[in-house]
Design a protein around this motif. Structure first.
Motif, PDB file in Angstrom:
ATOM      1  N   THR A 110     -31.989 -12.964 -24.133  1.00  0.00           N
ATOM      2  CA  THR A 110     -32.810 -13.435 -25.253  1.00  0.00           C
ATOM      3  C   THR A 110     -33.986 -12.510 -25.547  1.00  0.00           C
ATOM      4  OG1 THR A 110     -34.155 -14.796 -23.764  1.00  0.00           O
ATOM      5  CG2 THR A 110     -32.207 -15.829 -24.749  1.00  0.00           C
ATOM      6  N   LEU A 111     -34.009 -11.333 -24.935  1.00  0.00           N
ATOM      7  CA  LEU A 111     -35.124 -10.408 -25.128  1.00  0.00           C
ATOM      8  C   LEU A 111     -35.077  -9.789 -26.524  1.00  0.00           C
ATOM      9  CD1 LEU A 111     -34.983  -8.582 -21.671  1.00  0.00           C
ATOM     10  CD2 LEU A 111     -36.425 -10.520 -22.335  1.00  0.00           C
ATOM     11  N   GLY A 112     -36.253  -9.490 -27.054  1.00  0.00           N
ATOM     12  CA  GLY A 112     -36.335  -8.893 -28.381  1.00  0.00           C
ATOM     13  C   GLY A 112     -36.211  -7.384 -28.383  1.00  0.00           C
ATOM     14  N   ILE A 172     -50.533  -4.250 -29.059  1.00  0.00           N
ATOM     15  CA  ILE A 172     -49.857  -4.813 -30.233  1.00  0.00           C
ATOM     16  C   ILE A 172     -50.577  -4.404 -31.512  1.00  0.00           C
ATOM     17  CG2 ILE A 172     -49.298  -6.966 -31.431  1.00  0.00           C
ATOM     18  CD1 ILE A 172     -48.908  -8.236 -28.638  1.00  0.00           C
ATOM     19  N   GLU A 173     -51.895  -4.522 -31.509  1.00  0.00           N
ATOM     20  CA  GLU A 173     -52.676  -4.145 -32.689  1.00  0.00           C
ATOM     21  C   GLU A 173     -52.493  -2.665 -33.014  1.00  0.00           C
ATOM     22  OE1 GLU A 173     -56.572  -5.287 -31.535  1.00  0.00           O
ATOM     23  OE2 GLU A 173     -56.182  -7.453 -31.739  1.00  0.00           O
ATOM     24  N   THR A 174     -52.439  -1.835 -31.962  1.00  0.00           N
ATOM     25  CA  THR A 174     -52.238  -0.398 -32.174  1.00  0.00           C
ATOM     26  C   THR A 174     -50.865  -0.121 -32.764  1.00  0.00           C
ATOM     27  OG1 THR A 174     -53.704   0.139 -30.316  1.00  0.00           O
ATOM     28  CG2 THR A 174     -52.199   1.864 -31.066  1.00  0.00           C
ATOM     29  N   ALA A 175     -49.837  -0.777 -32.223  1.00  0.00           N
ATOM     30  CA  ALA A 175     -48.478  -0.579 -32.738  1.00  0.00           C
ATOM     31  C   ALA A 175     -48.405  -0.926 -34.221  1.00  0.00           C
ATOM     32  CB  ALA A 175     -47.491  -1.416 -31.935  1.00  0.00           C
ATOM     33  N   LYS A 176     -49.045  -2.015 -34.600  1.00  0.00           N
ATOM     34  CA  LYS A 176     -49.059  -2.405 -36.014  1.00  0.00           C
ATOM     35  C   LYS A 176     -49.794  -1.370 -36.857  1.00  0.00           C
ATOM     36  CE  LYS A 176     -48.881  -7.414 -35.181  1.00  0.00           C
ATOM     37  NZ  LYS A 176     -49.637  -8.692 -35.273  1.00  0.00           N
ATOM     38  N   ARG A 177     -50.917  -0.894 -36.341  1.00  0.00           N
ATOM     39  CA  ARG A 177     -51.743   0.041 -37.104  1.00  0.00           C
ATOM     40  C   ARG A 177     -51.040   1.366 -37.349  1.00  0.00           C
ATOM     41  NH1 ARG A 177     -55.007   3.792 -34.982  1.00  0.00           N
ATOM     42  NH2 ARG A 177     -55.098   2.735 -32.952  1.00  0.00           N
ATOM     43  N   VAL A 178     -50.311   1.860 -36.334  1.00  0.00           N
ATOM     44  CA  VAL A 178     -49.686   3.183 -36.471  1.00  0.00           C
ATOM     45  C   VAL A 178     -48.241   3.098 -36.956  1.00  0.00           C
ATOM     46  CG1 VAL A 178     -51.179   4.162 -34.694  1.00  0.00           C
ATOM     47  CG2 VAL A 178     -48.918   3.273 -34.050  1.00  0.00           C
ATOM     48  N   GLY A 179     -47.744   1.879 -37.140  1.00  0.00           N
ATOM     49  CA  GLY A 179     -46.384   1.726 -37.644  1.00  0.00           C
ATOM     50  C   GLY A 179     -45.301   1.990 -36.618  1.00  0.00           C
ATOM     51  N   ALA A 180     -45.585   1.709 -35.350  1.00  0.00           N
ATOM     52  CA  ALA A 180     -44.573   1.860 -34.303  1.00  0.00           C
ATOM     53  C   ALA A 180     -43.746   0.581 -34.219  1.00  0.00           C
ATOM     54  CB  ALA A 180     -45.233   2.141 -32.954  1.00  0.00           C
ATOM     55  N   ASP A 181     -42.445   0.697 -34.307  1.00  0.00           N
ATOM     56  CA  ASP A 181     -41.575  -0.469 -34.142  1.00  0.00           C
ATOM     57  C   ASP A 181     -41.653  -0.923 -32.688  1.00  0.00           C
ATOM     58  OD1 ASP A 181     -40.769  -0.384 -36.780  1.00  0.00           O
ATOM     59  OD2 ASP A 181     -39.037   0.898 -36.353  1.00  0.00           O
ATOM     60  N   TYR A 182     -41.945  -2.202 -32.472  1.00  0.00           N
ATOM     61  CA  TYR A 182     -42.187  -2.683 -31.118  1.00  0.00           C
ATOM     62  C   TYR A 182     -41.623  -4.084 -30.937  1.00  0.00           C
ATOM     63  CZ  TYR A 182     -45.796  -5.879 -32.829  1.00  0.00           C
ATOM     64  OH  TYR A 182     -46.441  -6.904 -33.471  1.00  0.00           O
ATOM     65  N   SER A 183     -41.546  -4.498 -29.687  1.00  0.00           N
ATOM     66  CA  SER A 183     -41.201  -5.868 -29.340  1.00  0.00           C
ATOM     67  C   SER A 183     -42.046  -6.275 -28.149  1.00  0.00           C
ATOM     68  CB  SER A 183     -39.714  -5.985 -28.989  1.00  0.00           C
ATOM     69  OG  SER A 183     -39.389  -7.308 -28.599  1.00  0.00           O
ATOM     70  N   VAL A 184     -42.465  -7.529 -28.126  1.00  0.00           N
ATOM     71  CA  VAL A 184     -43.188  -8.076 -26.979  1.00  0.00           C
ATOM     72  C   VAL A 184     -42.216  -8.952 -26.202  1.00  0.00           C
ATOM     73  CG1 VAL A 184     -45.138  -9.469 -26.208  1.00  0.00           C
ATOM     74  CG2 VAL A 184     -45.339  -8.059 -28.274  1.00  0.00           C
ATOM     75  N   ASP A 185     -42.112  -8.702 -24.908  1.00  0.00           N
ATOM     76  CA  ASP A 185     -41.128  -9.425 -24.113  1.00  0.00           C
ATOM     77  C   ASP A 185     -41.657  -9.799 -22.739  1.00  0.00           C
ATOM     78  OD1 ASP A 185     -38.605 -10.037 -25.355  1.00  0.00           O
ATOM     79  OD2 ASP A 185     -38.299  -7.884 -25.602  1.00  0.00           O
ATOM     80  N   ILE A 186     -40.912 -10.702 -22.095  1.00  0.00           N
ATOM     81  CA  ILE A 186     -41.171 -11.123 -20.720  1.00  0.00           C
ATOM     82  C   ILE A 186     -39.937 -10.785 -19.895  1.00  0.00           C
ATOM     83  CG2 ILE A 186     -41.460 -13.132 -19.211  1.00  0.00           C
ATOM     84  CD1 ILE A 186     -43.191 -14.370 -21.428  1.00  0.00           C
ATOM     85  N   TYR A 187     -40.155 -10.050 -18.789  1.00  0.00           N
ATOM     86  CA  TYR A 187     -39.055  -9.594 -17.941  1.00  0.00           C
ATOM     87  C   TYR A 187     -39.107 -10.306 -16.592  1.00  0.00           C
ATOM     88  CZ  TYR A 187     -38.871  -5.811 -21.353  1.00  0.00           C
ATOM     89  OH  TYR A 187     -38.785  -5.087 -22.510  1.00  0.00           O
TER      90      TYR A 187
END
Length: 342
Positions: free
Chosen positions: A246-248, A274-289
Motif C-alpha cells: 500500500t506504499l505510495g 515535504i515543503e522543499t519538494a513542493k517548492r522545487v517541483g520534485a515528485d515525492y511520496s511520504v511513506d511508512i516502512y
C-alpha cells in the motif's frame, strides 16, 4: 536521451560493479576517495573504514549519509563434496540469490567465480528439488574449478571467512530504467556524488555547512554509529525508498519517510522536506516502512543529539534484483539541492 552517458547513471553502474558486502568495502571506499579528490574535495577515512567529506557552506552543519556496503555472504565451511557452505551478510531471502553467479574473494587476494544454488538443484535428479525449503542451510556454492572434495578447495586457498559477492547484473534500458542488485544503497551514493560534482562545478552553493558521509556497515546495523562530524546538527539518511503493497513510493519519485521500524522521524524535518519538494517541483511520496531501518537510527542509538530524516529514490524489489528509474535519481537530487543549496 542516452541515460547511460549521464554522470549519475555512469557512476551508479560503476559503483554496483565494485564488490562491497559489509566488511569488504575497501575497494569502493578507495574509488569514492579518488573521485571526490578529482572533484576538488578532501575526504578522510575513519578508523572504522567509512569516508567523510566536507563539501561547502557555513553554519548549521548537516550530514547526508549513504551506505556503500551491500548484501553478500561469507564462506562458513568447506564441504566434503567440494562445495561451499555459506553464511549470509545482511538480510535477504534465499530464493532471491538462488542460481545467482558470485565471486569468492580469498584472503590470498585471488578470486574464484561460482554459482549459488540449493543442495537439490536438478529436477531430473532430486525428488525434493521443488519442495526443498530455501534456507541458508540448504544453499551452497558450486565453485567454477575442478573439485572433488574439501582438500581441493584448500589447495586453491579458499577457507572459512572468505567473502562472497553477488553478480549485480547491471543493465540500463533505453527508457531510463536501471536494473541491478545493490541499488540499495548505491543509487543514493551516486546521487550524492552528482551533488558533490555540481557543487564543485559551481552549479549549486551549499547554504549551510554540508558533509557527505559514506558508511560501510549499514546492512548489518551499525553503519553510522561512529565518526560523525562533531559539529553535526542534522543527519539525513539518503537510502532507497521501498516500493510495494500500500506504499505510495514508486520507481520515479523521491521517498520521504515519516516512520520506519525505529519509530517516527523528526516531524519538523519531515515537514521541511515535504515543503522543499513542493517548492522545487520534485515528485515525492511520504511513506511508512514497517520493516526498514536506516543509518541515522544507528547514529541515534549511539547517542548523537541531532535532528534526523530519511529520503531516497524509489527502488522496487529491494534486497533482490532491484529496479529504479532515472527520474527517481533526478527527483532525489532535486530535493537535496532544494533543501541544502542556494
Amino acid at each position: 536521451m542516452n541515460y547511460s552517458e549521464l554522470y549519475i547513471v555512469k557512476e551508479l553502474v560503476d559503483l554496483v560493479n565494485i564488490p562491497s558486502p559489509s566488511g569488504f568495502t575497501d575497494s569502493i571506499i578507495v574509488y569514492l576517495d579518488s573521485e571526490l579528490k578529482r572533484l576538488g574535495f578532501s575526504p578522510r577515512r575513519t578508523r572504522k573504514g567509512a569516508l567523510v567529506v566536507e563539501i561547502g557552506g557555513r553554519g548549521n552543519p548537516i550530514v547526508l549519509a549513504a551506505h556503500v556496503d551491500t548484501l553478500g555472504a561469507m564462506v562458513k565451511s568447506l564441504k566434503p563434496n567440494g562445495r561451499l557452505e555459506i553464511t549470509n551478510v545482511g538480510g535477504f531471502t534465499m530464493n532471491s540469490i538462488e542460481n545467482e553467479n558470485c565471486i569468492i574473494h580469498s584472503k590470498t587476494g585471488k578470486t574464484f567465480s561460482g554459482t549459488i544454488q540449493s543442495i537439490s538443484p536438478s529436477v531430473h535428479v532430486f525428488e525434493n528439488a521443488r519442495s526443498l525449503e530455501r534456507k541458508i542451510a540448504n544453499m551452497e556454492i558450486r565453485v567454477d574449478e575442478e573439485l572433488k572434495n574439501a582438500e581441493d578447495l584448500q589447495k586453491l586457498g579458499i577457507e572459512a571467512g572468505d567473502f562472497v559477492s553477488f553478480d549485480p547484473r547491471a543493465n540500463v534500458t533505453k527508457n531510463g530504467f536501471v536494473k541491478s542488485r545493490h541499488l540499495d544503497d548505491k543509487a543514493s551514493v551516486a546521487v550524492l556524488l552528482d551533488f558533490a560534482r555540481r557543487v564543485s562545478e559551481g552549479k549549486v552553493t551549499c547554504s549551510r555547512k554540508t558533509y557527505l558521509f559514506f558508511s560501510n556497515y549499514e546492512e548489518v546495523g551499525h553503519g553510522a554509529s561512529a565518526a560523525m562530524p562533531d559539529d553535526s546538527e542534522e543527519i539525513i539518511s539518503v537510502d532507497m525508498g521501498a516500493v510495494g503493497d500500500t506504499l505510495g513510493t514508486d520507481e520515479y519519485v523521491v521517498s520521504i519517510c515519516a516512520k520506519d521500524s525505529g519509530g517516527p522521524y523528526d516531524s519538523t524535518v519531515v515537514r521541511s522536506l515535504i515543503e522543499t519538494a513542493k517548492r522545487v517541483g520534485a515528485d515525492y511520496s511520504v511513506d511508512i516502512y514497517p520493516f526498514y531501518g536506516s543509518d541515522v537510527e544507528a547514529s541515534l542509538r549511539a547517542g548523537y543529539d541531532v535532528r534526523f530524516g530519511l529520503i531516497g529514490p524509489g527502488v522496487e524489489a529491494s534486497h533482490g534484483y532491484e529496479r529504479t528509474h532515472y527520474k527517481a535519481l533526478e527527483n532525489t537530487l532535486k530535493l537535496i539541492e532544494g533543501y541544502i543549496g542556494n
